[in-house]
Scaffold this motif. Structure first.
Motif, PDB file in Angstrom:
ATOM      1  N   UNK A 106       3.837  -0.045   4.826  1.00 34.85           N
ATOM      2  CA  UNK A 106       3.480   1.220   3.937  1.00 34.85           C
ATOM      3  C   UNK A 106       4.088   2.642   3.488  1.00 34.85           C
ATOM      4  N   UNK A 107       4.271   2.869   1.689  1.00 30.80           N
ATOM      5  CA  UNK A 107       4.548   3.968   1.712  1.00 30.80           C
ATOM      6  C   UNK A 107       4.573   5.507   1.255  1.00 30.80           C
ATOM      7  N   UNK A 108       4.627   5.996   1.918  1.00 31.14           N
ATOM      8  CA  UNK A 108       4.249   8.004   1.286  1.00 31.14           C
ATOM      9  C   UNK A 108       5.037   8.353   0.471  1.00 31.14           C
ATOM     10  N   UNK A 142       0.666  -1.518  -0.350  1.00 37.97           N
ATOM     11  CA  UNK A 142       0.247   0.341   0.013  1.00 37.97           C
ATOM     12  C   UNK A 142       0.537   1.099  -0.550  1.00 37.97           C
ATOM     13  N   UNK A 143       0.717   2.243  -0.993  1.00 34.06           N
ATOM     14  CA  UNK A 143       1.202   3.374  -0.851  1.00 34.06           C
ATOM     15  C   UNK A 143      -0.031   4.632  -0.778  1.00 34.06           C
ATOM     16  N   UNK A 144       0.354   5.811   0.330  1.00 32.91           N
ATOM     17  CA  UNK A 144      -0.675   6.873   0.000  1.00 32.91           C
ATOM     18  C   UNK A 144       0.401   8.109  -0.873  1.00 32.91           C
ATOM     19  N   UNK A 145      -0.184   8.468  -1.828  1.00 32.22           N
ATOM     20  CA  UNK A 145       0.280   9.312  -2.802  1.00 32.22           C
ATOM     21  C   UNK A 145      -0.072  10.736  -2.923  1.00 32.22           C
ATOM     22  N   UNK A 146       0.532  11.315  -2.418  1.00 28.97           N
ATOM     23  CA  UNK A 146       0.244  13.635  -2.711  1.00 28.97           C
ATOM     24  C   UNK A 146       1.009  14.109  -4.178  1.00 28.97           C
ATOM     25  N   UNK A 147       0.150  13.437  -4.854  1.00 27.22           N
ATOM     26  CA  UNK A 147       0.915  14.062  -6.468  1.00 27.22           C
ATOM     27  C   UNK A 147       1.092  15.040  -6.634  1.00 27.22           C
ATOM     28  N   UNK A 148       2.398  15.412  -7.303  1.00 25.45           N
ATOM     29  CA  UNK A 148       2.764  16.546  -7.985  1.00 25.45           C
ATOM     30  C   UNK A 148       3.697  16.556  -9.165  1.00 25.45           C
ATOM     31  N   UNK A 149       3.767  17.746  -9.573  1.00 31.14           N
ATOM     32  CA  UNK A 149       4.821  17.435 -10.600  1.00 31.14           C
ATOM     33  C   UNK A 149       5.809  16.650 -10.787  1.00 31.14           C
ATOM     34  N   UNK A 150       6.679  16.970  -9.612  1.00 31.51           N
ATOM     35  CA  UNK A 150       7.916  16.347  -9.623  1.00 31.51           C
ATOM     36  C   UNK A 150       8.530  14.332  -8.942  1.00 31.51           C
ATOM     37  N   UNK A 151       7.317  14.205  -8.323  1.00 30.38           N
ATOM     38  CA  UNK A 151       6.966  12.908  -8.023  1.00 30.38           C
ATOM     39  C   UNK A 151       5.645  11.771  -8.680  1.00 30.38           C
ATOM     40  N   UNK A 152       5.694  12.949 -10.311  1.00 27.70           N
ATOM     41  CA  UNK A 152       4.476  12.336 -11.056  1.00 27.70           C
ATOM     42  C   UNK A 152       5.275  10.889 -11.221  1.00 27.70           C
ATOM     43  N   UNK A 153       6.688  10.743 -11.588  1.00 20.85           N
ATOM     44  CA  UNK A 153       7.013   9.384 -12.487  1.00 20.85           C
ATOM     45  C   UNK A 153       7.329   7.964 -10.948  1.00 20.85           C
ATOM     46  N   UNK A 154       7.033   8.871  -9.785  1.00 15.69           N
ATOM     47  CA  UNK A 154       6.499   7.850  -8.742  1.00 15.69           C
ATOM     48  C   UNK A 154       5.624   7.179  -9.313  1.00 15.69           C
ATOM     49  N   UNK A 155       4.575   8.014  -9.448  1.00 18.39           N
ATOM     50  CA  UNK A 155       2.874   8.368  -8.364  1.00 18.39           C
ATOM     51  C   UNK A 155       2.556   7.408  -9.492  1.00 18.39           C
TER      52      UNK A 155
END
Length: 102
Positions: free
Chosen positions: A70-72, A22-35
Motif C-alpha cells: 500500500x502506498x502513502x 491501494x494508496x492512502x493520500x494526505x493531499x497538499x499543494x506540493x503533492x497535487x500532481x501525485x494525488x
C-alpha cells in the motif's frame, strides 16, 4: 498518459505494475500532481486521510490485512515526518509500505 507531467505518470504506472492497488493520500499543494494522477489511474484505489499520522497507520493496517503493498503519499516538510511511526512499524514487521512525499 494521465498527467501532463510525464515523470509523475510513469511513477504511478510503475506503482500499478509492481502491485500497488491501494494508496492512502494526505493531499497538499506540493503533492497535487501525485494525488491527481493516483486518483485518475484505473487500477489504483484511493483513500483520503488528511492527517498524516493517521494515514500512515490506515495504510499499515490495509497492507497487513490485504497482504499487498500500500502506498502513502503526502506533501513535503513536516508532513512526511508524521508518517515516521507507521514507517518504523512497517519496517520491523516487514509490512509492504511505499512512502511517497513531494
Amino acid at each position: 498518459m494521465i498527467s501532463d507531467k510525464q515523470h509523475i505518470a510513469e511513477l504511478i504506472d510503475l506503482c500499478a505494475r509492481k502491485g500497488v492497488k491501494n494508496v492512502v493520500l494526505s493531499p497538499g499543494s506540493r503533492n497535487a500532481p501525485l494525488t491527481i494522477c493516483f486518483d485518475e489511474h484505473p487500477d489504483i484505489r484511493c483513500y483520503v486521510v488528511p492527517d498524516e499520522r493517521s494515514a500512515g497507520f490506515v495504510a499499515l493496517g490495509m497492507s497487513l490485512e490485504l497482504d499487498d503493498p500500500v502506498a502513502i503519499c503526502c506533501t513535503s516538510g513536516s508532513a512526511s515526518l508524521n508518517y515516521a511511526p507507521a514507517i518504523a512499524e512497517a519496517y520491523y514487521q516487514k509490512i509492504s509500505l511505499l512512502v511517497l512525499t513531494a
